[in-house]
Write an enzyme that holds these catalytic residues in place. Structure first.
Site, mmCIF file in Angstrom:
data_model
loop_
_atom_site.group_PDB
_atom_site.id
_atom_site.type_symbol
_atom_site.label_atom_id
_atom_site.label_comp_id
_atom_site.label_asym_id
_atom_site.label_seq_id
_atom_site.Cartn_x
_atom_site.Cartn_y
_atom_site.Cartn_z
ATOM 1 C CB SER A 111 8.934 4.084 -6.164
ATOM 2 O OG SER A 111 9.561 3.029 -5.480
ATOM 3 C CE LYS A 163 13.843 3.857 -6.029
ATOM 4 N NZ LYS A 163 12.485 4.381 -6.263
#
Length: 818
Positions: free
Chosen positions: A692, A735
């Site tokens: 990611s 996140k």
């Protein structure tokens, strides 16, 4: 007394007979069994040769295991011997011969021969003895040796001492005494050879005396050991005999049933009759009880059977707690003990609703997955309270032995059931709520895989017949309500397939404030003995505590810091006589000390090549800084920061995409060819992996090669393909929470994650501007502080790509820091 003096004669050639593990002394007669071909030929040659007159030279081998010894394998000093009887042939082609040692000799050289071994030998002459009656020391030494040898004969018990000692007493020559004694001692060949090679009579006496004393010490120790062992054996036999007598007496007097042993037997029989054992378990218990009655109670096997029967009969066979499920009460319990996590609580209520209808557990096992401190274990306790079941917990962290789950077999010393059966006994019911805590922390090694052992436990179709290695009978686990917890989904697929995963995300700041206000502070006040009005903390101070003294997804660190505040408050109330302690932003640092963390943007300035990425770990979300620098080279990319294989491949893919589209990003190909890029991901000691970070790596490389800084208030996450597509990521909520903790204003995420925004709390959406991107070009347009000027194929400026700048500021090139 006579002292010998050897007279040397000329050398002579003699046949040689090597001896294994034996040394012949002069004046000693001994039978020998000879089987080696060369040795037999040497004997035959000595008898048949007129020049040798039955004489043969005997010499010991240094290593008795060698069949064909070479000269270097033989000692130098041996004994000339006479063959005094004809050879006697034996069935195995060996011969028996009687020899008599005459005198010592030393080998000068060996003479080669294919059929036998011969050597030139310098023989010692016959001893000439001279009188020396004044040598008192030698006489004392001679007597000491004879006395010591007498003691040795008595200790060794191999023959009557007088048979050996009397002939020695009759001998006056010192060397002959030494030879006779040495031939009887059970000592090593090397020690006997050493005595043979010494010529000085006094030295020979000293050596043989030392060897006798050593042998006496060894024999004395052997005798002591034998007496000790014999005493122990006799004591054990005596105890056994007395126990048998005691049993017989008790049986005659009718007192056996009233003794302790009788009480234990009666207790076992009573439990077998009253406990609702399965047919298999009852048959096993009766069989073992019959065996136990026939055994000595203090025997090891009786102890094993007694322990086994205690375990078997103490289990809750057929005991079920009447658990009535009230859905409204269950919802109230969950709401009182847990703030937020509405979807998780709804799923638990659904599970309880089905359980209430069908009255038995056939659905999947629940597995609560989330960062530490988000309330997984306490949620399981609340579930047990809501359904009215006993709660038992097993910590599986660090377990590597399959026997910890299934138990050890009774053949092992100290064996016992596995943790499942142990805690079923502790629960004292067949339908508890069983928490398998930290199920992802199990390991495996040569002793087995505990995760595989759990497959039977968690299989609702087969755990009715769970068999523990120790019990050796089936125990029904089908009514047990199993709940597992884990920090990550790092589980074997078969084990994960048996469970329904329920994700528990980290808490927002507002949720932490609410948890502290309604749950932690009242609980901690009670634990520290503080009254309601004696201590308080403002919301502003709580926010500062969360931001500057904790950095976590859960609330454990916050609870520790609040406990620290209350300890100091109790101390101040008792010592300084303060009536009330109020914690505010102004005095928070006085109580908690220096700030542990900084709260604000990840970087203070917008810099070239420095990008803020977002990561997701077992402990929640975190900010991931990506740095890159340009150095002269050959067009290679280097990366550091303890990166995993997946992340390394993601960096290579991002680099290849940017390099293949360098003209679009306004970068001349020569800049790639003549320079290397070093990309680093702090902190270097922390392992990192996953795809990611691809969008952040692309942005860092473009920023570095174009010398355009990246906006400090922008963070991003997303996997990048070689075509520049931005793919979906996981852990979006964690996140975004990490971005919020880092004062990030804008977060760029993949368009495919737009559907996940429904799970994000409203306050996060209000504070963070979330931008969706389908390809990396869109990410770079938002992230860079300056527009990108593309170059056509002729290296001429062709396009100026405008971007939206959140700060509406464009620093001059002179102020850019790199």
């Amino acid at each position: 007394m006579s002292i010998g003096r050897a007279v040397n004669f000329n050398s002579t050639v003699l046949p040689v007979l090597p001896l294994r593990d034996v040394v012949i002394f002069p004046n000693i007669m001994l039978p020998l069994f000879v089987g080696r071909e060369k040795s037999v030929h040497a004997l035959e040659y000595a008898i048949s040769s007129s020049s040798h007159q039955n004489e043969i030279f005997l010499i010991a081998q240094k290593d008795g295991s060698i069949d064909n010894p070479e000269p270097e394998n033989l000692y130098e000093v041996g004994v000339l011997a006479n063959i005094i009887q004809p050879l006697i042939k034996l069935p195995d082609n060996a011969v028996k011969v009687m020899i008599h040692g005459v005198r010592r000799g030393r080998v000068i050289e060996y003479i080669s021969s294919h059929t036998l071994l011969q050597a030139r030998v310098a023989l010692d002459g016959h001893y000439e003895y001279g009188e020396n009656e004044d040598n008192i020391d030698l006489e004392a030494l001679r007597r000491s040796v004879i006395d010591a040898f007498d003691n040795w004969c008595k200790l060794s018990k191999k023959s009557r001492p007088e048979i050996i000692i009397d002939p020695i007493d009759q001998v006056k020559e010192v060397n002959q005494i030494v030879d006779m004694i040495a031939s009887h001692l059970n000592i090593k060949v090397s020690d006997k050879q050493n005595i043979l090679e010494v010529y000085n009579p006094k030295e020979r006496l000293k050596k043989v005396f030392a060897l006798i004393e050593r042998e006496i010490s060894i024999l004395s120790a052997q005798n002591r050991l034998y007496k000790t062992i014999k005493s122990q054996v006799e004591s054990t036999q005596k105890v056994y005999y007395l126990n048998e007598q005691l049993k017989a007496i008790q049986k005659e007097l009718g007192e056996f049933e009233n003794g302790d042993e009788g009480n234990i037997l009666n207790e076992f029989e009573k439990k077998i009759n009253e406990t609702k054992l399965s047919e298999e378990a009852k048959e096993k218990a009766i069989t073992d009880l019959k065996r136990y009655k026939k055994m000595n109670p203090i025997s090891p096997e009786a102890t094993v059977i007694s322990s086994y029967l205690h375990w078997l009969l103490d289990l809750p066979w057929g005991k079920y707690k009447d658990a009535k499920i009230n859905l409204n009460a269950a919802k109230k319990i969950l709401d009182e003990n847990h703030y937020g996590i509405e979807k998780v609580k709804d799923r638990i209520i659904e599970f309880l609703a089905v359980l209430k209808r069908v009255k038995e557990i056939k659905g999947p096992i629940l597995c609560l997955v989330g960062p530490p401190g988000v309330g997984k274990t306490s949620l399981a306790k609340s579930m047990a309270k809501a359904v009215g079941r006993d709660f038992v917990r097993i910590s599986l962290g660090g377990i590597r032995d399959e026997s910890e789950i299934r138990g050890h077999r009774k053949t092992y010393i100290g064996s016992m059931p596995g943790k499942i059966i142990q805690h079923m006994k502790k629960a004292n019911s067949c339908n508890p709520l069983f928490l398998l805590d930290e199920i992802d922390k199990m390991g495996s090694d040569s002793r087995g895989d505990p995760a595989s052992a759990l497959l039977e436990v968690l299989d609702t179709e087969h755990n009715k017949h769970f068999t523990d290695h120790y019990l050796e009978v089936e125990f029904d686990l089908s009514s047990v309500m199993f709940v597992a917890t884990a920090n990550s989904l790092n589980l074997p697929h078969p084990l994960r397939d048996r469970m329904e995963i329920i994700q528990l995300s980290g808490y927002t700041e507002d949720e932490k404030i609410s948890i502290a206000t309604h749950h932690l502070i009242p609980k901690l006040k009670k634990e520290h003995g503080l009254h309601q009005k004696e201590w308080e903390i403002t919301n502003e101070a709580l926010y500062e505590l969360i931001r500057l003294y904790t950095r976590e997804s859960g609330v454990r660190s916050m609870e520790r810091e609040l406990a620290k505040l209350m300890r100091k408050a109790v101390k101040a109330i008792l010592t300084d006589k303060n009536k009330k302690i109020s914690v505010e932003t102004g005095n928070l640092q006085d109580y908690l000390g220096v700030r542990k963390y900084t709260f604000g943007i990840a970087e203070n300035e917008s810099l070239v090549g420095i990008v803020t990425g977002l990561a997701y770990t077992e402990t929640g979300g975190d900010i991931l800084m990506i740095e890159s620098v340009l150095i002269p080279g050959k067009g290679e990319i280097k990366y550091t920061g303890k990166l995993g294989e997946v992340m390394q491949e993601s960096i290579k893919a991002a680099y290849s995409y940017v390099r293949s589209n360098c003209l679009f990003f306004g970068i001349k190909p020569e800049k790639f060819q003549n320079n290397d890029i070093h990309l680093h991901v702090p902190e270097g000691a922390v392992p990192k992996d996953g795809p990611s970070a691809g969008s952040a790596v692309c942005t860092s490389i473009v920023s570095l090669m174009t010398n355009i800084p990246v906006n400090k208030s922008v963070a991003m996450t997303g996997e990048v393909t070689l075509r520049g597509r931005v793919l979906a990521i996981g852990g979006l909520r964690e996140k975004l929470l990490a971005a919020l903790r880092g004062s990030i204003k804008t977060v760029i995420i993949p368009s495919e994650n737009e559907k996940d925004m429904q799970e994000i709390p409203a306050n996060i959406k209000e504070e963070i501007n979330v931008i969706f991107a389908e390809n990396i070009d869109e990410v770079i347009k938002v992230a860079l502080m300056h527009p990108i000027t593309s170059i056509d194929d002729n290296n001429e400026i062709s396009v100026s790509t405008s971007i939206e700048n959140k700060d509406n500021t464009f620093p001059s090139s002179e102020t850019l820091k790199h």
